[in-house]
Design an enzyme around this catalytic site. Structure first.
Site, PDB file in Angstrom:
ATOM      1  N   LYS A 135      43.824  51.465  24.757  1.00  0.00           N
ATOM      2  CA  LYS A 135      44.786  51.208  26.098  1.00  0.00           C
ATOM      3  C   LYS A 135      43.792  50.167  26.967  1.00  0.00           C
ATOM      4  CE  LYS A 135      46.161  53.792  29.500  1.00  0.00           C
ATOM      5  NZ  LYS A 135      45.935  52.996  30.694  1.00  0.00           N
ATOM      6  N   ASP A 170      48.463  47.744  28.813  1.00  0.00           N
ATOM      7  CA  ASP A 170      49.253  48.405  29.755  1.00  0.00           C
ATOM      8  C   ASP A 170      49.126  47.744  31.259  1.00  0.00           C
ATOM      9  OD1 ASP A 170      50.461  50.488  31.266  1.00  0.00           O
ATOM     10  OD2 ASP A 170      48.327  51.692  31.557  1.00  0.00           O
ATOM     11  N   LYS A 175      52.246  46.962  32.814  1.00  0.00           N
ATOM     12  CA  LYS A 175      53.395  47.482  33.601  1.00  0.00           C
ATOM     13  C   LYS A 175      54.245  46.234  34.316  1.00  0.00           C
ATOM     14  CE  LYS A 175      51.405  51.919  34.526  1.00  0.00           C
ATOM     15  NZ  LYS A 175      50.060  51.577  34.318  1.00  0.00           N
ATOM     16  N   THR A 184      52.809  59.454  36.188  1.00  0.00           N
ATOM     17  CA  THR A 184      52.703  60.974  35.993  1.00  0.00           C
ATOM     18  C   THR A 184      51.548  61.470  37.366  1.00  0.00           C
ATOM     19  OG1 THR A 184      50.601  60.392  34.778  1.00  0.00           O
ATOM     20  CG2 THR A 184      52.579  60.964  33.330  1.00  0.00           C
ATOM     21  N   ASP A 209      58.789  42.148  37.482  1.00  0.00           N
ATOM     22  CA  ASP A 209      59.134  41.013  38.353  1.00  0.00           C
ATOM     23  C   ASP A 209      60.393  40.275  38.155  1.00  0.00           C
ATOM     24  OD1 ASP A 209      58.558  38.379  39.644  1.00  0.00           O
ATOM     25  OD2 ASP A 209      56.371  38.735  39.583  1.00  0.00           O
ATOM     26  N   ARG A 228      39.618  59.686  30.656  1.00  0.00           N
ATOM     27  CA  ARG A 228      38.142  60.102  31.137  1.00  0.00           C
ATOM     28  C   ARG A 228      37.429  61.314  30.532  1.00  0.00           C
ATOM     29  NH1 ARG A 228      39.806  59.541  37.362  1.00  0.00           N
ATOM     30  NH2 ARG A 228      41.654  59.655  36.118  1.00  0.00           N
TER      31      ARG A 228
END
Length: 230
Positions: free
Chosen positions: A32, A59, A61, A118, A64, A209
């Site tokens: 990603k 990714d 998002k 999330t 607009d 991470r």
């Protein structure tokens, strides 16, 4: 079988990201690329990952006006990405324009929508004057996304089981906030383990991470893939 694991490349530069990915094989996981890395490294970096055989989830998002999002989706698709996303809060006209902009391609990328991040909980939604509970908002936006013909949504694993029942097995659920046992939660608030997420019906899990900052990332990847294959 293709891996259901998507590794979030949350690095500040292409050099750091490539230092990490050079130890991976495309069958280990999908990758990603989000805002931080895309702004730092640009589209050529994404092309490089694709050329190396990796399936890339871009990714960004998009959110607009419909014409702008449609053009952005076309540009992203030309990079050869496997998946891209838009914000469901952009509305049905925007999502329909996004879908139509890539529908005629020989191999269009999967197109999914973000529902509720999330990192957000009930208190944060209330500050945005959204009185619905997180799942109610997610459910509403998922239904809108499906009606627009998109492939799936980004959601919390805690919403996955009900969304699978609501939207059906072919509707993809992509879930960030996944943490292997013993990992820190970082800035996520609605989290589950990879195994629990898969058991609830999640199709793809996003892990950053706990893998990228691990001293033994390949071992973590192997363990997650084993959980997801059960």
């Amino acid at each position: 079988m293709s891996s259901r694991l998507i590794i979030a490349l949350d690095f500040a530069s292409a050099e750091l990201a490539l230092n990490f990915t050079q130890q991976l094989a495309p069958q280990d996981a999908k990758l990603k690329v989000g805002f931080e890395l895309f702004v730092a490294a640009g589209p050529d970096f994404v092309r490089k990952l694709v050329d190396q055989g990796f399936e890339v989830f871009l990714d960004l998002k998009f959110h607009d006006i419909p014409n702008t999002v449609a053009a952005a989706c076309q540009s992203a698709a030309k990079l050869g990405v496997w998946m891209l996303n838009v914000h469901a809060l952009g509305g049905d006209k925007m999502m329909l324009a996004a879908r139509e902009s890539i529908a005629g391609l020989v191999k269009p990328p999967k197109l999914i929508a973000v529902t509720v991040l999330t990192s957000m909980d009930q208190a944060q939604l209330a500050k945005l004057n959204i009185s619905q509970a997180p799942f109610e908002q997610v459910s509403h936006l998922a239904a809108l996304t499906q009606a627009c013909g998109l492939d799936g949504v980004v959601c919390s694993a805690q919403e996955a089981q009900q969304l699978k029942q609501q939207c059906g097995g072919e509707f993809l659920l992509v879930t960030p906030g996944i943490r292997p046992l013993g990992s820190q939660s970082d800035d996520q608030t609605r989290i589950l383990t990879p195994l629990a997420a898969r058991q609830l019906g999640v199709d793809y899990v996003v892990v950053g991470r706990p893998i990228t900052q691990s001293k033994t990332p390949l071992a973590v990847i192997k363990a997650i893939n084993q959980d997801l294959a059960e």
